[in-house]
Design a protein around this motif. Sequence first.
Motif: not given
Length: 381
Positions: A53, A80, A83, A157, A195
């Motif tokens: 992930s 989200f 982070s 990210d 993933g």
Amino acid sequence: MIPYGKHLVDEADVQSVVDVLRNQFLTQGTVVPRFEQALCDYTGARHAVAVNSATSGLHIACLAAGVSSGDVVWTVPNSFVASANCARFCGAEVDFVDIDPLTRNLAISELKNKLAEAQKNNRLPKALIVVHFAGLSCDMQQIQQLTQPFNIALIEDAAHALGGDYLGRKIGCCQFSDMTVLSFHPVKSITSAEGGAVLTNDAEMASKLTLFAKHGTTRDPNMMQGVNEGPWYYQQIELGYNYRLSDLHAALGLSQLQKLDEFIAKRRFLALRYRKKLQDLPLILPCEESYHTSAWHLYMVELTKHDRLRTYQGLHDKGIGVNVHYIPIHLQPYYQHLGFQQGDFPNAEHYYNHALTLPLFPSLTETEQDSVIETLQEVLS
Ligand SMILES: *Cc1c(COP(=O)(O)O)cnc(C)c1O
């Protein structure tokens, strides 16, 4: 109900997963390395480490950057929770840099001020995690210029941003950062079900990432202490995790990657269509620069005259599954317990209070999009 996001899986994807099911290996076979190579070829990064992930990817990126307890890691509130959580996994403190009201990405001026203050207080961050919100790249060149003098690890990210561009190169090439983290969750640019991957141009960093993703164990004699006792032998030289991606998941990801440019082209086409058809409504639309470079993970609008809850409800009642991105991370109870409060990051809070995410995904038809637009016109009239 038209959802805000949705994956698109075709027969070729199904076949590639079925092929792995008939193989000798379901995990740790040849497909993960092929997927990693394909991600390098696409983005231009030198190394890719596939993980289960983006959350795992962010964790090992922090570990590879040397983040540990006593350190501070900075990120943005408009993201989200993963982070920020990745820094907490390493025992580090988290702090936030407010966003730019136009791009909704990290505000360069805020970063500049915060760095100056942190330098005075001797509390500079070990790492900065920037988020390419909705798929639009942050101004990485400027950010790197600000963080490099202080030796701050720069992590992108890019969970929203695979397929997007920055200064003529693909997001993920790590030209201005140490590492870039991708997500292959079903709502993102491509999916492997669950993933993610970490990209880097630094071989030493890549080797650390691999170690942390695989229990801290290695079969490389050059990394071992003492003697290699035989062909069965491995050593654990770090405390690592089981963050591997399986070949099954990688097969889906690899097959999806062949269609990434098509997916992004469709998202851009629909985003431009939204811009044309929504421009007379009392909304702030995404900033102009995003239309040709963003990966368009989200099409978000900001309400200027209407109540958000009522608008959200009105759309849901008529079958339009709008969503809201993001509840500022610092306002989550977990982070409020750490001392953050309402008013700390006003730009992210203002944006959150007025934001709506409209449906946008590669299989959204023009007819469906028109019905989103007409319903929004009705609800706002
Ligand atoms: C989706 C997302 C993540 C987490 O991705 P997973 O693959 O689900 O762990 C992290 N950061 C951002 C900005 C995301 O949107």
